[in-house]
Design a protein around this motif. Sequence first.
Motif, mmCIF file in Angstrom:
data_model
loop_
_atom_site.group_PDB
_atom_site.id
_atom_site.type_symbol
_atom_site.label_atom_id
_atom_site.label_comp_id
_atom_site.label_asym_id
_atom_site.label_seq_id
_atom_site.Cartn_x
_atom_site.Cartn_y
_atom_site.Cartn_z
ATOM 1 N N PHE A 1 76.351 71.987 14.704
ATOM 2 C CA PHE A 1 77.079 73.203 13.836
ATOM 3 C C PHE A 1 75.915 73.459 12.545
ATOM 4 N N ASP A 2 74.852 72.374 12.185
ATOM 5 C CA ASP A 2 74.067 72.685 11.465
ATOM 6 C C ASP A 2 72.912 73.283 12.121
ATOM 7 N N VAL A 3 72.460 73.023 13.167
ATOM 8 C CA VAL A 3 71.297 73.863 13.773
ATOM 9 C C VAL A 3 71.883 75.069 14.437
ATOM 10 N N ALA A 4 72.856 75.484 15.051
ATOM 11 C CA ALA A 4 73.153 76.629 15.585
ATOM 12 C C ALA A 4 73.473 77.909 14.785
ATOM 13 N N GLN A 5 73.376 77.344 13.306
ATOM 14 C CA GLN A 5 73.305 78.508 12.477
ATOM 15 C C GLN A 5 71.820 79.315 12.453
#
Length: 161
Positions: free
Chosen positions: A39-43
């Motif tokens: 979720f952090d990286v997919a931003q």
Amino acid sequence: MTDHPLPTPAPTNSQVVPHNREAEESVLGSIIVNPEAYFDVAQFLRSDDFYIHRNRWIWETFTRLHENRVPVDFITVTDELAQMGVLEEIGGPSYLTELINNVPTSLHAEAYGRIVEETSIRRKMLTAANEIAKFAYQQDSTIDSVMDEAEKAVFGVSERR
């Protein structure tokens, strides 16, 4: 004053396409170990940010699993890659195991992702620079149209930031 063009420096053997294999593998391994890191990286990370094709397919698998509300883990990723018909092409389950075993820590997934993003932007800058050079050589184009195309190429890279 001379009419000869200035020589263009030739790339040296040490100039390789910007990428960081370790960062790509570490961000993927981090997500398999700690799916919440996705979720952090997919931003900010996209599949085309990955230079290595098998890593790109794994990222696309994470995205597809997430979109289908399927948890991301070793089993689901392996199964999805098999259904896509690319499991053996990426190196089989052993490559996924290698990603897990080689990740320094899943806590730094975002930092690894930022490295992947940076090298991707550098590749896009090189592509834009090549396009600008191609436009500049088009003698039949007006300088205004060449400038417009050059601005578009640069904007295409800068809008990502």
